[in-house]
Write a protein that holds these residues in place. Structure first.
Motif, mmCIF file in Angstrom:
data_model
loop_
_atom_site.group_PDB
_atom_site.id
_atom_site.type_symbol
_atom_site.label_atom_id
_atom_site.label_comp_id
_atom_site.label_asym_id
_atom_site.label_seq_id
_atom_site.Cartn_x
_atom_site.Cartn_y
_atom_site.Cartn_z
ATOM 1 N N ARG A 34 0.888 -1.194 0.009
ATOM 2 C CA ARG A 34 0.042 0.089 -0.093
ATOM 3 C C ARG A 34 0.956 1.073 0.144
ATOM 4 N NH1 ARG A 34 -4.891 -2.191 -0.075
ATOM 5 N NH2 ARG A 34 -5.255 -3.783 1.105
ATOM 6 N N ARG A 91 2.992 -6.513 -4.942
ATOM 7 C CA ARG A 91 3.797 -7.429 -4.169
ATOM 8 C C ARG A 91 4.637 -8.451 -5.245
ATOM 9 N NH1 ARG A 91 2.402 -8.042 1.327
ATOM 10 N NH2 ARG A 91 0.180 -7.461 1.818
ATOM 11 N N VAL A 138 -2.948 -4.857 -5.130
ATOM 12 C CA VAL A 138 -2.129 -5.079 -4.196
ATOM 13 C C VAL A 138 -1.104 -6.411 -4.415
ATOM 14 C CG1 VAL A 138 -1.799 -5.620 -1.674
ATOM 15 C CG2 VAL A 138 -3.382 -4.036 -2.581
ATOM 16 N N SER A 139 -1.890 -7.450 -4.978
ATOM 17 C CA SER A 139 -1.152 -8.755 -5.217
ATOM 18 C C SER A 139 -0.028 -8.436 -6.391
ATOM 19 C CB SER A 139 -2.158 -9.767 -5.731
ATOM 20 O OG SER A 139 -1.476 -10.816 -6.214
ATOM 21 N N GLU A 140 -0.455 -7.613 -7.421
ATOM 22 C CA GLU A 140 0.427 -7.409 -8.652
ATOM 23 C C GLU A 140 1.535 -6.507 -8.190
ATOM 24 O OE1 GLU A 140 1.914 -7.538 -12.234
ATOM 25 O OE2 GLU A 140 0.307 -8.579 -11.301
ATOM 26 N N GLN A 183 -11.355 -2.393 -6.237
ATOM 27 C CA GLN A 183 -12.132 -3.213 -5.452
ATOM 28 C C GLN A 183 -11.978 -4.743 -4.971
ATOM 29 O OE1 GLN A 183 -15.614 -2.894 -8.111
ATOM 30 N NE2 GLN A 183 -16.495 -1.242 -6.912
ATOM 31 N N THR A 184 -10.956 -5.318 -5.652
ATOM 32 C CA THR A 184 -10.287 -6.388 -5.030
ATOM 33 C C THR A 184 -8.972 -6.262 -4.670
ATOM 34 O OG1 THR A 184 -9.324 -7.153 -7.174
ATOM 35 C CG2 THR A 184 -11.564 -7.611 -7.100
ATOM 36 N N THR A 185 -8.141 -7.178 -4.240
ATOM 37 C CA THR A 185 -7.027 -7.100 -3.781
ATOM 38 C C THR A 185 -5.794 -7.415 -5.070
ATOM 39 O OG1 THR A 185 -7.003 -9.437 -2.968
ATOM 40 C CG2 THR A 185 -7.491 -7.829 -1.374
ATOM 41 N N MET A 186 -6.405 -7.529 -6.150
ATOM 42 C CA MET A 186 -5.493 -7.841 -7.125
ATOM 43 C C MET A 186 -4.398 -6.750 -7.538
ATOM 44 S SD MET A 186 -5.230 -10.321 -9.169
ATOM 45 C CE MET A 186 -3.550 -10.495 -10.191
ATOM 46 N N LYS A 204 -3.654 3.115 -7.299
ATOM 47 C CA LYS A 204 -4.743 2.996 -6.138
ATOM 48 C C LYS A 204 -5.287 1.864 -6.151
ATOM 49 C CE LYS A 204 -6.473 7.628 -6.675
ATOM 50 N NZ LYS A 204 -6.897 8.248 -7.617
ATOM 51 N N ALA A 205 -5.462 1.070 -4.967
ATOM 52 C CA ALA A 205 -5.828 -0.291 -4.991
ATOM 53 C C ALA A 205 -7.424 -0.269 -5.493
ATOM 54 C CB ALA A 205 -5.933 -0.883 -3.473
#
Length: 114
Positions: free
Chosen positions: A24, A45, A41-43, A36-39, A33-34
């Motif tokens: 984040r 990471r 953030v996953s990308e 609606q899903t955590t995709m 920006k993040a």
């Protein structure tokens, strides 16, 4: 030369840790920006984080000139993408800083090890 290679590998690991372990923060630093899903953030990471950690760890583990050249090619690939964005998407100071850092690691890592 060995100490410079080690510094570049540790720099890769250190910067990668931000994306991997503080996605984040990295999203904010990259003006992302993040969703609606955590995709997203996953990308971050994966591609802005653990990928760079893996590159640095791999170069240190192998410890060969070829490993450090590959580290340099990866950083130069990032610099090429950044340069493309500077030309096609518009330039501003933050992009130039990122480009300079990427090129300043990538080019010497290649030239010192070929």
């Amino acid at each position: 030369m060995d100490i410079i290679n080690i510094i570049f590998a540790i720099l890769s690991i250190g910067l990668g840790c931000f994306g991997w372990l503080a996605p984040r923060y990295t999203l904010g630093a990259l003006d992302l920006k993040a969703g609606q899903t955590t995709m997203g953030v996953s990308e971050v990471r994966a591609s802005a984080g653990a990928l760079f950690v893996g590159m640095g760890v791999g170069a240190l583990w192998l410890g060969t000139p070829e490993a450090y050249v590959m580290l340099g090619f990866c950083w130069c690939g990032a610099a090429l993408g950044r340069l493309t964005s500077l030309i096609k998407d518009g330039a501003f100071q933050k992009k130039w800083i990122y480009f300079i850092v990427e090129a300043a690691v990538g080019v010497p890592a290649i030239l010192l090890n070929i």
